[in-house]
Design a protein around this motif. Structure first.
Motif, PDB file in Angstrom:
ATOM      1  N   ASP A   1       0.869  -1.176   0.000  1.00 50.18           N
ATOM      2  CA  ASP A   1       0.000   0.000   0.000  1.00 50.18           C
ATOM      3  C   ASP A   1       0.907   1.227   0.000  1.00 50.18           C
ATOM      4  OD1 ASP A   1      -3.272   0.255   0.948  1.00 50.18           O
ATOM      5  OD2 ASP A   1      -2.065   2.071   0.925  1.00 50.18           O
ATOM      6  N   VAL A   2       0.293   2.408  -0.112  1.00 51.39           N
ATOM      7  CA  VAL A   2       1.078   3.648  -0.123  1.00 51.39           C
ATOM      8  C   VAL A   2       0.902   4.442   1.169  1.00 51.39           C
ATOM      9  CG1 VAL A   2       1.023   3.819  -2.643  1.00 51.39           C
ATOM     10  CG2 VAL A   2      -0.778   4.932  -1.290  1.00 51.39           C
ATOM     11  N   ILE A   3       0.052   3.960   2.084  1.00 52.38           N
ATOM     12  CA  ILE A   3      -0.228   4.680   3.324  1.00 52.38           C
ATOM     13  C   ILE A   3       0.411   3.928   4.492  1.00 52.38           C
ATOM     14  CG2 ILE A   3      -2.027   5.551   4.858  1.00 52.38           C
ATOM     15  CD1 ILE A   3      -3.875   5.724   2.431  1.00 52.38           C
ATOM     16  N   PRO A   4       1.408   4.521   5.144  1.00 49.36           N
ATOM     17  CA  PRO A   4       2.132   3.818   6.209  1.00 49.36           C
ATOM     18  C   PRO A   4       1.231   3.287   7.323  1.00 49.36           C
ATOM     19  CG  PRO A   4       3.339   5.793   5.565  1.00 49.36           C
ATOM     20  CD  PRO A   4       2.009   5.850   4.856  1.00 49.36           C
ATOM     21  N   GLU A   5       0.218   4.049   7.720  1.00 44.99           N
ATOM     22  CA  GLU A   5      -0.644   3.608   8.809  1.00 44.99           C
ATOM     23  C   GLU A   5      -1.387   2.327   8.432  1.00 44.99           C
ATOM     24  OE1 GLU A   5       0.298   7.834   9.248  1.00 44.99           O
ATOM     25  OE2 GLU A   5      -0.559   6.681   7.568  1.00 44.99           O
ATOM     26  N   ARG A   6      -1.753   2.205   7.188  1.00 42.10           N
ATOM     27  CA  ARG A   6      -2.446   0.990   6.758  1.00 42.10           C
ATOM     28  C   ARG A   6      -1.494  -0.210   6.764  1.00 42.10           C
ATOM     29  NH1 ARG A   6      -6.749   2.475   1.907  1.00 42.10           N
ATOM     30  NH2 ARG A   6      -8.053   3.882   3.162  1.00 42.10           N
ATOM     31  N   LEU A   7      -0.254   0.044   6.433  1.00 46.17           N
ATOM     32  CA  LEU A   7       0.733  -1.037   6.464  1.00 46.17           C
ATOM     33  C   LEU A   7       0.984  -1.496   7.900  1.00 46.17           C
ATOM     34  CD1 LEU A   7       3.212   0.266   3.753  1.00 46.17           C
ATOM     35  CD2 LEU A   7       1.470  -1.528   3.518  1.00 46.17           C
ATOM     36  N   GLU A   8       0.928  -0.571   8.838  1.00 44.59           N
ATOM     37  CA  GLU A   8       1.051  -0.953  10.249  1.00 44.59           C
ATOM     38  C   GLU A   8      -0.106  -1.855  10.668  1.00 44.59           C
ATOM     39  OE1 GLU A   8       1.359   2.589  12.566  1.00 44.59           O
ATOM     40  OE2 GLU A   8       3.210   3.276  11.596  1.00 44.59           O
ATOM     41  N   THR A   9      -1.313  -1.519  10.200  1.00 47.65           N
ATOM     42  CA  THR A   9      -2.471  -2.357  10.502  1.00 47.65           C
ATOM     43  C   THR A   9      -2.310  -3.735   9.875  1.00 47.65           C
ATOM     44  OG1 THR A   9      -3.883  -0.390  10.569  1.00 47.65           O
ATOM     45  CG2 THR A   9      -4.985  -2.516  10.384  1.00 47.65           C
ATOM     46  N   ALA A  10      -1.769  -3.778   8.659  1.00 45.05           N
ATOM     47  CA  ALA A  10      -1.555  -5.068   7.982  1.00 45.05           C
ATOM     48  C   ALA A  10      -0.665  -5.983   8.811  1.00 45.05           C
ATOM     49  CB  ALA A  10      -0.950  -4.830   6.601  1.00 45.05           C
ATOM     50  N   LEU A  11       0.409  -5.446   9.371  1.00 47.90           N
ATOM     51  CA  LEU A  11       1.290  -6.239  10.223  1.00 47.90           C
ATOM     52  C   LEU A  11       0.568  -6.676  11.493  1.00 47.90           C
ATOM     53  CD1 LEU A  11       4.596  -4.199   9.830  1.00 47.90           C
ATOM     54  CD2 LEU A  11       4.160  -6.496   8.937  1.00 47.90           C
ATOM     55  N   ALA A  12      -0.264  -5.779  12.017  1.00 47.78           N
ATOM     56  CA  ALA A  12      -0.975  -6.096  13.263  1.00 47.78           C
ATOM     57  C   ALA A  12      -1.966  -7.241  13.082  1.00 47.78           C
ATOM     58  CB  ALA A  12      -1.704  -4.854  13.779  1.00 47.78           C
ATOM     59  N   VAL A  13      -2.558  -7.370  11.877  1.00 44.99           N
ATOM     60  CA  VAL A  13      -3.549  -8.441  11.672  1.00 44.99           C
ATOM     61  C   VAL A  13      -2.934  -9.710  11.118  1.00 44.99           C
ATOM     62  CG1 VAL A  13      -5.429  -6.784  11.366  1.00 44.99           C
ATOM     63  CG2 VAL A  13      -4.224  -7.673   9.343  1.00 44.99           C
ATOM     64  N   GLY A  14      -1.596  -9.708  10.903  1.00 43.49           N
ATOM     65  CA  GLY A  14      -0.956 -10.974  10.577  1.00 43.49           C
ATOM     66  C   GLY A  14      -0.127 -11.038   9.317  1.00 43.49           C
ATOM     67  N   ALA A  15      -0.010  -9.926   8.559  1.00 43.79           N
ATOM     68  CA  ALA A  15       0.848  -9.962   7.373  1.00 43.79           C
ATOM     69  C   ALA A  15       2.281 -10.279   7.786  1.00 43.79           C
ATOM     70  CB  ALA A  15       0.797  -8.622   6.639  1.00 43.79           C
ATOM     71  N   ASP A  16       2.975 -11.058   6.945  1.00 45.35           N
ATOM     72  CA  ASP A  16       4.358 -11.428   7.240  1.00 45.35           C
ATOM     73  C   ASP A  16       5.339 -10.328   6.868  1.00 45.35           C
ATOM     74  OD1 ASP A  16       4.053 -14.373   8.051  1.00 45.35           O
ATOM     75  OD2 ASP A  16       2.944 -14.273   6.168  1.00 45.35           O
ATOM     76  N   ALA A  17       4.963  -9.476   5.921  1.00 51.20           N
ATOM     77  CA  ALA A  17       5.807  -8.360   5.514  1.00 51.20           C
ATOM     78  C   ALA A  17       4.930  -7.354   4.785  1.00 51.20           C
ATOM     79  CB  ALA A  17       6.936  -8.837   4.597  1.00 51.20           C
ATOM     80  N   VAL A  18       5.421  -6.127   4.671  1.00 53.79           N
ATOM     81  CA  VAL A  18       4.681  -5.089   3.951  1.00 53.79           C
ATOM     82  C   VAL A  18       5.627  -4.371   2.994  1.00 53.79           C
ATOM     83  CG1 VAL A  18       2.973  -4.734   5.768  1.00 53.79           C
ATOM     84  CG2 VAL A  18       5.071  -3.383   5.787  1.00 53.79           C
ATOM     85  N   ILE A  19       5.023  -3.767   1.981  1.00 54.66           N
ATOM     86  CA  ILE A  19       5.774  -2.982   0.999  1.00 54.66           C
ATOM     87  C   ILE A  19       5.079  -1.641   0.837  1.00 54.66           C
ATOM     88  CG2 ILE A  19       6.531  -2.818  -1.405  1.00 54.66           C
ATOM     89  CD1 ILE A  19       6.437  -5.870  -1.555  1.00 54.66           C
ATOM     90  N   ASN A  20       5.833  -0.557   1.022  1.00 52.29           N
ATOM     91  CA  ASN A  20       5.313   0.776   0.698  1.00 52.29           C
ATOM     92  C   ASN A  20       5.593   0.998  -0.787  1.00 52.29           C
ATOM     93  OD1 ASN A  20       4.906   3.547   0.240  1.00 52.29           O
ATOM     94  ND2 ASN A  20       5.329   4.026   2.391  1.00 52.29           N
ATOM     95  N   SER A  21       4.569   0.796  -1.603  1.00 52.00           N
ATOM     96  CA  SER A  21       4.769   0.829  -3.049  1.00 52.00           C
ATOM     97  C   SER A  21       5.016   2.226  -3.588  1.00 52.00           C
ATOM     98  CB  SER A  21       3.565   0.193  -3.758  1.00 52.00           C
ATOM     99  OG  SER A  21       2.351   0.772  -3.316  1.00 52.00           O
ATOM    100  N   ALA A  22       4.863   3.257  -2.747  1.00 56.75           N
ATOM    101  CA  ALA A  22       5.214   4.614  -3.167  1.00 56.75           C
ATOM    102  C   ALA A  22       6.712   4.856  -3.042  1.00 56.75           C
ATOM    103  CB  ALA A  22       4.455   5.643  -2.331  1.00 56.75           C
ATOM    104  N   GLU A  23       7.398   4.027  -2.242  1.00 52.80           N
ATOM    105  CA  GLU A  23       8.813   4.265  -1.970  1.00 52.80           C
ATOM    106  C   GLU A  23       9.715   3.105  -2.380  1.00 52.80           C
ATOM    107  OE1 GLU A  23       9.011   5.050   2.187  1.00 52.80           O
ATOM    108  OE2 GLU A  23       7.884   6.948   2.060  1.00 52.80           O
ATOM    109  N   GLU A  24       9.163   1.908  -2.538  1.00 57.45           N
ATOM    110  CA  GLU A  24       9.979   0.729  -2.796  1.00 57.45           C
ATOM    111  C   GLU A  24       9.694   0.149  -4.177  1.00 57.45           C
ATOM    112  OE1 GLU A  24      10.460  -1.952   0.811  1.00 57.45           O
ATOM    113  OE2 GLU A  24       8.604  -0.910   1.324  1.00 57.45           O
ATOM    114  N   ASP A  25      10.684  -0.528  -4.744  1.00 54.80           N
ATOM    115  CA  ASP A  25      10.515  -1.273  -5.987  1.00 54.80           C
ATOM    116  C   ASP A  25       9.802  -2.582  -5.637  1.00 54.80           C
ATOM    117  OD1 ASP A  25      10.994  -3.235  -8.045  1.00 54.80           O
ATOM    118  OD2 ASP A  25      12.537  -1.930  -8.873  1.00 54.80           O
TER     119      ASP A  25
END
Length: 345
Positions: free
Chosen positions: A189-213
């Protein structure tokens, strides 16, 4: 005549809170007091266009909104035998004869009361216990959408999956994937707060697609594979588009290994260029996921069991008396993850 307040589409991008006649249940019906109702992207879509098309002249008609309710039964028709006053229920919006609740049908769930015609457990409604708050129970419908997407993916424990879009459907899919035992789930996702929620609900890793390849990061996380031409690609097995933008599809095409799947659950924006020819290089399978043909009440027991986990998807709980503010949040990109409107007891 008893009345109640109900939310309908008003001028474009605005709601109207109106007084309407409180429904009276017939012999086969029940009346539910709505205790919570989520706001969906479909609701905001109807606001954007000013209602629902009324005819060939392009005119629009106002419609009642809301199709993600949870509540309690307050009146029961004489011929209803499996429901009683006080039962806590979630609803199948497509299980009523007068049209889909909140999507152009006669009734909307963003109302103080909701008539459920031909009420029957397992078809129109299902029960949930008082251990689950009404606001979390109101996630039942969108979580059925997310569950159908995961079912369509046929994800297996050994699969490596990426979910694009950390909104309610993407995060719901993430939870279902992990409950299914899937080995590795990444959320982009492009919103850091949403990526934090993703980790909290069980995602193994996250990607900020606005900043990462994205492709490089997926290769790092899922290993390297190849497409049909032998060109290096990420080892990701399944891509889930819960974002609905062309960039996600094209990123998938650029990243996909031979035999990968793309499951599309988000509504795509029109007019975007997609490299369909690039799909040949990976023999990418495109799978569309729409609604919840069988999942609407299949999800309820697990939603009950894991309700604290699902509760993390709700970013805002707004009282019905502040419905206009609730929709302002829902209409503002990035302002909220999931808005649930709550009603007094």
């Amino acid at each position: 005549m008893a009345t109640m307040k109900s939310v309908k589409t008003g001028d474009r991008n605005h709601i109207a809170v109106v007084d309407v006649e409180r429904p009276v249940p017939g012999p086969k019906d029940v009346l539910m007091k709505v205790r919570a109702c989520g706001i969906c992207g479909t609701d905001t879509f109807f606001l954007h266009i000013g209602g629902m098309p009324a005819g060939a002249d392009g005119s629009m008609r106002s419609i009642p909104l809301g199709h993600e309710p949870a509540g309690e039964i307050v009146e029961v028709g004489a011929e209803v035998t499996d429901l009683k006053v006080g039962d806590r229920v979630v609803v199948n919006p497509q299980g009523v004869p007068s049209g889909i609740i909140g999507c152009g049908g006669e009734h909307g769930a963003l109302s103080e009361y909701l008539l459920l015609e031909d009420a029957e457990i397992g078809r129109t409604v299902t029960l949930f216990p008082d251990t689950v708050p009404f606001d979390v129970a109101a996630l039942n419908e969108p979580m059925a959408v997310a569950r159908h997407c995961v079912n369509r993916s046929e994800a297996k424990p050994a699969d490596k999956v990426v979910v694009f879009g950390a909104g309610p459907i993407g995060l719901g899919a993430t939870i279902w994937l992990k409950l299914r035992g899937v080995e590795h789930v990444v959320v982009a996702d492009v919103i850091p707060e949403r990526l934090e929620t993703a980790l909290a609900v069980g995602a193994d890793a996250v990607i900020n697609s606005a900043e990462e390849d994205v492709t490089a990061r997926l290769t790092e996380l899922h290993g390297q594979a190849a497409n049909a031409l032998g060109q290096p690609r990420a080892g990701t097995d399944i891509y889930i588009d819960a974002a609905g933008v062309a960039a996600v599809v094209n990123t998938t095409i650029d990243s996909a290994k031979w035999g990968a799947k793309l499951v599309m659950v988000a509504v795509q924006k029109k007019g975007a260029d997609i490299d369909l020819g690039g799909m040949l290089r990976s023999e990418l399978t495109l799978i569309a996921s729409q609604g919840y043909p069988t999942e609407i009440f299949e999800v309820t027991p697990e939603l009950v069991e894991h309700h604290e986990r699902f509760a993390q998807l709700i970013s805002h709980r707004i009282p019905f008396t502040e419905a206009e503010h609730a929709f302002e949040l829902a209409l503002t990109p990035g302002a909220a993850e999931k808005v649930v409107v709550t009603f007094d007891a």
